[in-house]
Design an enzyme around this catalytic site. Structure first.
Site, short mmCIF file in Angstrom:
data_model
loop_
_atom_site.label_atom_id
_atom_site.label_comp_id
_atom_site.label_asym_id
_atom_site.label_seq_id
_atom_site.Cartn_x
_atom_site.Cartn_y
_atom_site.Cartn_z
N ILE A 1 -15.31 10.04 -21.39
CA ILE A 1 -14.58 8.95 -22.06
C ILE A 1 -15.15 7.58 -21.76
O ILE A 1 -14.80 6.60 -22.40
CB ILE A 1 -13.07 8.94 -21.70
N GLY A 2 -16.03 7.49 -20.82
CA GLY A 2 -16.57 6.17 -20.51
C GLY A 2 -17.87 6.30 -19.76
O GLY A 2 -18.10 7.25 -19.02
N GLY B 1 -20.52 3.63 -17.73
CA GLY B 1 -20.99 2.30 -17.36
C GLY B 1 -22.27 2.46 -16.57
O GLY B 1 -22.81 3.56 -16.45
N PHE C 1 -22.48 2.00 -13.50
CA PHE C 1 -22.17 2.47 -12.16
C PHE C 1 -21.23 3.67 -12.11
O PHE C 1 -20.82 4.08 -11.05
CB PHE C 1 -21.61 1.33 -11.32
N VAL D 1 -17.01 8.32 -16.71
CA VAL D 1 -15.59 8.68 -16.63
C VAL D 1 -15.32 9.84 -17.59
O VAL D 1 -15.76 9.83 -18.74
CB VAL D 1 -14.69 7.47 -16.96
N LYS E 1 -13.39 9.48 -12.47
CA LYS E 1 -14.47 8.50 -12.43
C LYS E 1 -15.49 8.92 -11.39
O LYS E 1 -15.22 8.90 -10.19
CB LYS E 1 -13.90 7.10 -12.11
N ASP F 1 -14.13 -8.90 -13.35
CA ASP F 1 -14.71 -8.30 -14.56
C ASP F 1 -13.62 -8.06 -15.60
O ASP F 1 -13.55 -6.98 -16.20
CB ASP F 1 -15.44 -7.01 -14.19
P1 ADP Z 1 -17.19 1.19 -15.00
O1 ADP Z 1 -17.13 0.64 -13.61
O2 ADP Z 1 -18.33 2.11 -15.20
O3 ADP Z 1 -17.07 0.12 -16.05
P2 ADP Z 1 -14.40 1.82 -15.56
O4 ADP Z 1 -13.49 2.06 -14.43
O5 ADP Z 1 -14.29 0.49 -16.24
O6 ADP Z 1 -15.90 2.13 -15.12
O7 ADP Z 1 -14.19 2.94 -16.64
C1 ADP Z 1 -15.02 3.02 -17.79
C2 ADP Z 1 -14.22 3.43 -19.01
O8 ADP Z 1 -13.60 4.69 -18.80
C3 ADP Z 1 -13.08 2.48 -19.36
O9 ADP Z 1 -13.51 1.40 -20.16
C4 ADP Z 1 -12.13 3.39 -20.09
O10 ADP Z 1 -12.52 3.55 -21.43
C5 ADP Z 1 -12.32 4.72 -19.38
N1 ADP Z 1 -11.29 4.89 -18.33
C6 ADP Z 1 -11.37 4.47 -17.05
N2 ADP Z 1 -10.26 4.79 -16.37
C7 ADP Z 1 -9.44 5.41 -17.24
C8 ADP Z 1 -8.13 5.99 -17.16
N3 ADP Z 1 -7.44 5.99 -16.01
N4 ADP Z 1 -7.59 6.53 -18.27
C9 ADP Z 1 -8.29 6.55 -19.42
N5 ADP Z 1 -9.53 6.05 -19.56
C10 ADP Z 1 -10.10 5.48 -18.50
MG MG Z 2 -15.52 -1.14 -16.62
#
Ligand code: ADP
Ligand code: MG
Ligand code: ZN
Length: 521
Positions: free
Chosen positions: A30-31, A33, A35, A38, A56, A143
């Site tokens: 779902i995500g 980045g 670093f 997810v 994550k 951020d």
């Molecule tokens: P990064 O540090 O790589 O940016 P994030 O914590 O921002 O990681 O998570 C990246 C993406 O994953 C988020 O923009 C979101 O779309 C998804 N995501 C993160 N945590 C959750 C969660 N608890 N529930 C649903 N989606 C999530």
């Molecule tokens: Mg993020």
């Protein structure tokens, strides 16, 4: 929002921490980045019910002190007031997976143009609720941007995520942010995260290993004696690392070059440290001023730099030591004090970023600022907030900003309504076509603003938008959705968020009491 075929990555996740497979069925990504990755996962609870989680998986090169701090932010401040909580944490060797409740969410660009004015108000109110909570704990998120504030439009649910860049205020209640606060920046080694619980999922209350604090200390003393002990030194120079400071700064090793090249791009603005215009030099220095005249200064004489009020940076200035100040975050969301490298940054930087989100919501333009570097970002801010205002604010934090042309501050209502009108003029085509056309028209309009140099015009189609069916989702009905009568309070609040001076900028607590939100109290 669940990504397509990520089976290789899911296998990698299972292989990294085999226990995950016994507990969860990971169904997609779902995500992603720089670093972390997810994933969406489902686990069967004792009650027999299936429950969704977000997993994550942090990149193994993340600094252990950073990981521990991110976790502690989630455990101490999370779980309430729209701040994401944490359920479990797994670790095996240098792999760490943080397990959070899953919040299904909308993609910001997909909903931007169809939100009613009331929805925008609620969005901002809920963002301030989250910010008030983390700021109360002495956490500066650093951020704040839409992808880190999850929004489920249908359920009216919100969650602030991603403490991977967070820092502590001097009186922070997050112990592990204090550790980050006091350490000098340097290249960081690989993971030496010690936990006492192995890979066994633990309830929220004990998620942070009790030995973490000590292990962080141990890590530091260890790394000072023998940096890069982990045998992966080869990775240090080339790999992306989330430093202990959390800075997403890929230039730890090439910082000076980065500075220089950024300064080359200066067209109208320039920042220097006001206090250091005159420097005492020990060695003779050869300098060349903008008209090509070379001047030589004596060994002990005081050296006055050549480039003041010129549109070029002189050799003296290029030779200055790089000022170390946190620069984390995403360019278009960075506050002026971050862009000018003010060393004392506070929770006010998050409020600025919230202001940029509000600016996008009111104008229908995303990303609002699209500069590729800090100088251009500052210049873009200046075109909206005024050059005199920028110069004055920068003076307060000891920086001299020069602008060759006087740029008046724009009227925020006029600006936002103008940009929004552009959106309503485009309605036909697929969802992605409409978004592209709108962005292009807005960019053309905004380029006409004096001083707005757009190096890389971004007409970004949303990452996950589907081309089909949804073409009405982006249509705007000005009358019905409340956009025809945006009250002055909205622009007053926006003005208070985009206050150039961090000391007078509105706080999250004050924002919640702003009359703009009176119907939500
Ligand atoms: P990064 O540090 O790589 O940016 P994030 O914590 O921002 O990681 O998570 C990246 C993406 O994953 C988020 O923009 C979101 O779309 C998804 N995501 C993160 N945590 C959750 C969660 N608890 N529930 C649903 N989606 C999530
Ligand atoms: Mg993020
Ligand atoms: Zn100079």
């Amino acid at each position: 929002m669940v990504g397509g075929d990520a089976s290789d990555e899911i296998e990698y996740l299972y292989a990294s921490i085999p226990q995950i497979r016994n507990i969860f069925s990971v169904t997609g990504k779902i995500g992603e980045g720089t670093f972390s990755s997810v994933y969406l996962a489902i686990a069967r609870l004792r009650s027999g019910e299936d429950c969704k989680f977000a997993l994550k998986h942090l990149v193994p090169t993340s600094h252990p002190a950073r990981i521990a701090a991110e976790l502690q932010c989630l455990t101490v401040a999370g779980g309430e007031d729209n701040v994401m909580g944490v359920k479990y944490c797994f670790r095996k060797n240098d792999h760490v997976v943080i397990v959070m409740p899953y919040l299904e969410h909308d993609c910001f660009v997909d909903v931007l143009h169809s939100l009613s004015f009331q929805e925008v108000k609620e969005y901002m109110y809920n963002l301030f609720k989250a910010l008030k909570r983390i700021h109360h704990f002495g956490i500066v998120h650093r951020d704040i941007k839409p992808s880190n504030f999850l929004y489920n439009r249908l359920l009216k649910k919100y969650a602030l995520v991603d403490f991977g860049l967070a820092q502590g205020t001097p009186d922070t209640q997050i112990e592990l942010l204090k550790v980050l606060h006091t350490k000098k920046q340097g290249s960081c080694s690989q993971s030496h995260l010690h936990t006492n619980s192995g890979n066994i999922p633990v309830p929220r209350e004990v998620v942070l290993p009790s030995s973490t604090k000590q292990s962080v200390k141990r890590y530091w003393s260890h790394s000072q004696i023998n940096p890069g002990k982990s045998g992966k030194e080869g990775l240090l120079g080339g790999s992306l690392q989330r430093s202990v400071f959390g800075e997403r700064n890929f230039n730890v090793h090439g910082a000076v070059i980065h500075e220089v090249s950024a300064e080359k791009n200066i067209k109208q603005s320039k920042i220097t440290e006001a206090a250091s215009r005159k420097v005492a030099a020990r060695k003779p220095v050869t300098t060349k001023n903008t008209s090509g005249v070379v001047s030589r200064k004596g060994a002990t004489g005081s050296l006055t730099c050549d480039c003041y009020a010129r549109d070029q940076v002189c050799a003296i200035c290029l030779a200055r030591a790089r000022q170390v100040a946190p620069r984390a975050g995403t360019p278009g969301f960075r506050a002026p004090e971050v862009l000018t490298k003010c060393p004392n940054q506070t929770t006010a930087i998050d409020m600025w970023s919230a202001g940029i989100i509000f600016l996008s919501l009111l104008s229908g333009r995303y990303h609002f600022f699209n500069a590729g570097d800090d100088m251009n970002a500052l210049a873009q801010i200046m075109t909206i907030r005024g050059s005199r205002e920028t110069v004055q604010a920068a003076k307060q934090f000891g920086k001299a900003v020069l602008c060759s042309k006087e740029l008046p501050a724009k009227d925020l209502r006029e600006l936002c309504e103008g940009l929004r009108r552009v959106c309503t003029s485009v309605t036909s085509g697929t969802e992605s076509d409409v978004q592209k056309q709108r962005a292009a028209l807005q960019t053309r309009m905004i380029e006409k603003l004096d001083g707005w140099f757009v190096g890389e015009t971004s007409v970004t189609p949303p990452a996950n938008s589907s081309e089909s069916a949804m073409s009405s989702a982006g249509s705007m009905d000005i009358g019905q959705s409340g956009w025809d009568r945006v009250p002055d309070e909205a622009y007053h609040l926006l003005d208070r968020l985009l206050d150039m001076s961090p000391t007078t900028r509105i706080t999250a607590e004050e924002a919640l009491s702003h009359p703009f939100f009176k119907d939500l109290w």
